[in-house]
Design a protein around this motif. Sequence first.
Motif, PDB file in Angstrom:
ATOM      1  N   PHE A 232       0.821  -1.217   0.000  1.00  0.00           N
ATOM      2  CA  PHE A 232       0.000   0.000   0.000  1.00  0.00           C
ATOM      3  C   PHE A 232       0.853   1.264   0.000  1.00  0.00           C
ATOM      4  CE2 PHE A 232      -2.158   3.365   2.423  1.00  0.00           C
ATOM      5  CZ  PHE A 232      -3.220   3.613   1.569  1.00  0.00           C
ATOM      6  N   ILE A 233       1.949   1.262   0.751  1.00  0.00           N
ATOM      7  CA  ILE A 233       2.735   2.497   0.907  1.00  0.00           C
ATOM      8  C   ILE A 233       3.774   2.674  -0.202  1.00  0.00           C
ATOM      9  CG2 ILE A 233       2.423   2.489   3.402  1.00  0.00           C
ATOM     10  CD1 ILE A 233       5.262   1.440   3.708  1.00  0.00           C
ATOM     11  N   ARG A 234       3.843   1.685  -1.139  1.00  0.00           N
ATOM     12  CA  ARG A 234       4.768   1.849  -2.242  1.00  0.00           C
ATOM     13  C   ARG A 234       4.421   3.126  -3.013  1.00  0.00           C
ATOM     14  NH1 ARG A 234       3.857  -2.697  -5.043  1.00  0.00           N
ATOM     15  NH2 ARG A 234       5.218  -3.903  -3.654  1.00  0.00           N
ATOM     16  N   GLU A 240       7.440   7.437   8.842  1.00  0.00           N
ATOM     17  CA  GLU A 240       8.069   6.471   9.753  1.00  0.00           C
ATOM     18  C   GLU A 240       7.360   5.134   9.590  1.00  0.00           C
ATOM     19  OE1 GLU A 240      10.421   5.525  13.437  1.00  0.00           O
ATOM     20  OE2 GLU A 240      10.590   6.904  11.769  1.00  0.00           O
ATOM     21  N   LYS A 241       8.055   4.029   9.819  1.00  0.00           N
ATOM     22  CA  LYS A 241       7.366   2.737   9.847  1.00  0.00           C
ATOM     23  C   LYS A 241       8.005   1.832  10.900  1.00  0.00           C
ATOM     24  CE  LYS A 241       9.869   0.942   5.762  1.00  0.00           C
ATOM     25  NZ  LYS A 241       9.684   0.335   4.417  1.00  0.00           N
ATOM     26  N   LYS A 242       7.150   0.987  11.480  1.00  0.00           N
ATOM     27  CA  LYS A 242       7.587   0.103  12.554  1.00  0.00           C
ATOM     28  C   LYS A 242       6.992  -1.277  12.345  1.00  0.00           C
ATOM     29  CE  LYS A 242       7.562   3.922  15.905  1.00  0.00           C
ATOM     30  NZ  LYS A 242       6.963   4.438  17.157  1.00  0.00           N
ATOM     31  N   GLN A 243       7.735  -2.305  12.752  1.00  0.00           N
ATOM     32  CA  GLN A 243       7.263  -3.688  12.611  1.00  0.00           C
ATOM     33  C   GLN A 243       7.211  -4.363  13.975  1.00  0.00           C
ATOM     34  OE1 GLN A 243       9.392  -6.040   9.752  1.00  0.00           O
ATOM     35  NE2 GLN A 243       9.487  -4.412   8.246  1.00  0.00           N
ATOM     36  N   LEU A 244       6.211  -5.210  14.149  1.00  0.00           N
ATOM     37  CA  LEU A 244       6.103  -5.979  15.383  1.00  0.00           C
ATOM     38  C   LEU A 244       5.290  -7.241  15.114  1.00  0.00           C
ATOM     39  CD1 LEU A 244       6.563  -6.205  18.468  1.00  0.00           C
ATOM     40  CD2 LEU A 244       4.390  -4.980  18.768  1.00  0.00           C
ATOM     41  N   ALA A 245       5.925  -8.398  15.306  1.00  0.00           N
ATOM     42  CA  ALA A 245       5.245  -9.702  15.243  1.00  0.00           C
ATOM     43  C   ALA A 245       4.395  -9.868  13.986  1.00  0.00           C
ATOM     44  CB  ALA A 245       4.389  -9.889  16.490  1.00  0.00           C
ATOM     45  N   THR A 249       3.147  -0.877  11.131  1.00  0.00           N
ATOM     46  CA  THR A 249       2.456   0.409  11.181  1.00  0.00           C
ATOM     47  C   THR A 249       3.317   1.424  10.448  1.00  0.00           C
ATOM     48  OG1 THR A 249       1.356  -0.065  13.283  1.00  0.00           O
ATOM     49  CG2 THR A 249       1.546   2.237  12.644  1.00  0.00           C
ATOM     50  N   ALA A 250       2.730   2.069   9.452  1.00  0.00           N
ATOM     51  CA  ALA A 250       3.450   3.073   8.667  1.00  0.00           C
ATOM     52  C   ALA A 250       2.755   4.419   8.828  1.00  0.00           C
ATOM     53  CB  ALA A 250       3.496   2.682   7.193  1.00  0.00           C
ATOM     54  N   TYR A 251       3.542   5.429   9.130  1.00  0.00           N
ATOM     55  CA  TYR A 251       3.030   6.794   9.228  1.00  0.00           C
ATOM     56  C   TYR A 251       3.329   7.463   7.894  1.00  0.00           C
ATOM     57  CZ  TYR A 251       3.084   5.538  14.160  1.00  0.00           C
ATOM     58  OH  TYR A 251       2.874   4.895  15.355  1.00  0.00           O
ATOM     59  N   ILE A 252       2.278   7.883   7.208  1.00  0.00           N
ATOM     60  CA  ILE A 252       2.462   8.343   5.831  1.00  0.00           C
ATOM     61  C   ILE A 252       1.667   9.614   5.560  1.00  0.00           C
ATOM     62  CG2 ILE A 252       2.743   5.965   5.004  1.00  0.00           C
ATOM     63  CD1 ILE A 252      -0.140   6.261   3.809  1.00  0.00           C
ATOM     64  N   TYR A 253       2.044  10.264   4.451  1.00  0.00           N
ATOM     65  CA  TYR A 253       1.193  11.299   3.876  1.00  0.00           C
ATOM     66  C   TYR A 253       0.205  10.585   2.968  1.00  0.00           C
ATOM     67  CZ  TYR A 253       4.498  14.746   5.616  1.00  0.00           C
ATOM     68  OH  TYR A 253       5.278  15.515   6.430  1.00  0.00           O
ATOM     69  N   GLY A 254      -1.033  10.537   3.388  1.00  0.00           N
ATOM     70  CA  GLY A 254      -2.038   9.818   2.614  1.00  0.00           C
ATOM     71  C   GLY A 254      -3.390   9.938   3.269  1.00  0.00           C
ATOM     72  N   ASN A 255      -4.393   9.402   2.614  1.00  0.00           N
ATOM     73  CA  ASN A 255      -5.769   9.522   3.055  1.00  0.00           C
ATOM     74  C   ASN A 255      -6.216   8.267   3.796  1.00  0.00           C
ATOM     75  OD1 ASN A 255      -8.839   9.160   2.511  1.00  0.00           O
ATOM     76  ND2 ASN A 255      -8.448  11.340   2.177  1.00  0.00           N
ATOM     77  N   MET A 256      -6.849   8.451   4.962  1.00  0.00           N
ATOM     78  CA  MET A 256      -7.295   7.312   5.759  1.00  0.00           C
ATOM     79  C   MET A 256      -8.310   6.452   5.007  1.00  0.00           C
ATOM     80  SD  MET A 256      -7.641   8.393   9.745  1.00  0.00           S
ATOM     81  CE  MET A 256      -8.651   9.853   9.519  1.00  0.00           C
ATOM     82  N   ALA A 259      -6.723   3.938   2.662  1.00  0.00           N
ATOM     83  CA  ALA A 259      -6.161   2.792   3.372  1.00  0.00           C
ATOM     84  C   ALA A 259      -7.257   1.815   3.790  1.00  0.00           C
ATOM     85  CB  ALA A 259      -5.384   3.268   4.598  1.00  0.00           C
ATOM     86  N   SER A 260      -8.378   2.341   4.238  1.00  0.00           N
ATOM     87  CA  SER A 260      -9.489   1.492   4.667  1.00  0.00           C
ATOM     88  C   SER A 260     -10.025   0.657   3.508  1.00  0.00           C
ATOM     89  CB  SER A 260     -10.608   2.353   5.257  1.00  0.00           C
ATOM     90  OG  SER A 260     -10.151   3.051   6.395  1.00  0.00           O
ATOM     91  N   LEU A 261     -10.047   1.251   2.313  1.00  0.00           N
ATOM     92  CA  LEU A 261     -10.529   0.529   1.136  1.00  0.00           C
ATOM     93  C   LEU A 261      -9.640  -0.660   0.790  1.00  0.00           C
ATOM     94  CD1 LEU A 261     -11.603   3.528  -1.152  1.00  0.00           C
ATOM     95  CD2 LEU A 261     -13.105   1.919   0.054  1.00  0.00           C
ATOM     96  N   HIS A 262      -8.384  -0.623   1.243  1.00  0.00           N
ATOM     97  CA  HIS A 262      -7.452  -1.728   1.011  1.00  0.00           C
ATOM     98  C   HIS A 262      -7.462  -2.729   2.177  1.00  0.00           C
ATOM     99  CE1 HIS A 262      -5.959   0.900  -2.172  1.00  0.00           C
ATOM    100  NE2 HIS A 262      -5.255  -0.120  -2.634  1.00  0.00           N
ATOM    101  N   GLY A 263      -8.436  -2.580   3.069  1.00  0.00           N
ATOM    102  CA  GLY A 263      -8.557  -3.532   4.173  1.00  0.00           C
ATOM    103  C   GLY A 263      -7.576  -3.306   5.298  1.00  0.00           C
ATOM    104  N   LEU A 264      -6.949  -2.126   5.333  1.00  0.00           N
ATOM    105  CA  LEU A 264      -5.977  -1.813   6.378  1.00  0.00           C
ATOM    106  C   LEU A 264      -6.617  -0.928   7.448  1.00  0.00           C
ATOM    107  CD1 LEU A 264      -2.972  -0.996   4.026  1.00  0.00           C
ATOM    108  CD2 LEU A 264      -3.342  -3.117   5.305  1.00  0.00           C
TER     109      LEU A 264
END
Length: 285
Positions: A232-234, A240-245, A249-256, A259-264
Amino acid sequence: MKIEVNNLTKKYKDTIALNNVSFTLGEPKIYGLLGRNGAGKTTFMDILSGNILASEGKILIDGENPFDNQRLTEQICLIKEGNNFKKDLKVKNVLKIYSFFYPTWDQELADELVVEYNLNLNAKVKTLSKGMESSLGIIVGLASKAPITIFDEPYIGLDAAARKKFYEILLEEYETEKRTIVFSTHLIDEVSLMFEEVLILQEGSLVLQEEADLLRDNTCAVSGPIKDVEEFIRNKEIIEKKQLAGTMTAYIYGNMQEASLHGLTAEGIPIQELMIYLTERKKGA
């Protein structure tokens, strides 16, 4: 009053407090001036208020330099976190002096705020607690009705209730009579909803200037499986982005909504967190 900042640089011996900063504040708004300690915020406010000169570049207010310019300085009120007033003056003398200096002074508002903050008019500044001294600064800043009013951490020593009252009065006065308010604070979460435009400084450079509503609408934290988030963030600008298990979670310039339409999962980024992420980056925004 239009504020134009052109290639502004300020050096203190080997330290560069401001480094070739340029931007414009074009209309009366509440501007949030944010950044970590040492970012150059206080230096900028001192130059804007005419207290010090830049090393290079300039600030122009309606086309004029504020330094040594009484016509402009009586339209600018700077309230710092401390040492705003001579310690041997009584509160009533401080208010009288400022009432003479500012043509726009509102004595009725000053009287109301003295009662609101329970200030003793006959007390000397040196006898005031830190919170009471901050209250006096707030009273002067608000009652000045200066077309450019600058608050630099103005409420040191005030409890949460007193700060909340200050925000309410500030907004009431601003709605009644618009002026340019530059507000610098580390308590960003408390005041960020007041900001109409946000500026972030990092190590003397401007890393972001944006309308607050656009900033809230166009930045988000996107979470989900690592593969899905990465896809999605390509081609998007990543803060910023972080990974866990297995999740990211990616902090981006983009519309919420996108992202929701992509199931995120997507949620807004508080301005305080955004400032932290931006100032952690080497190159800023």
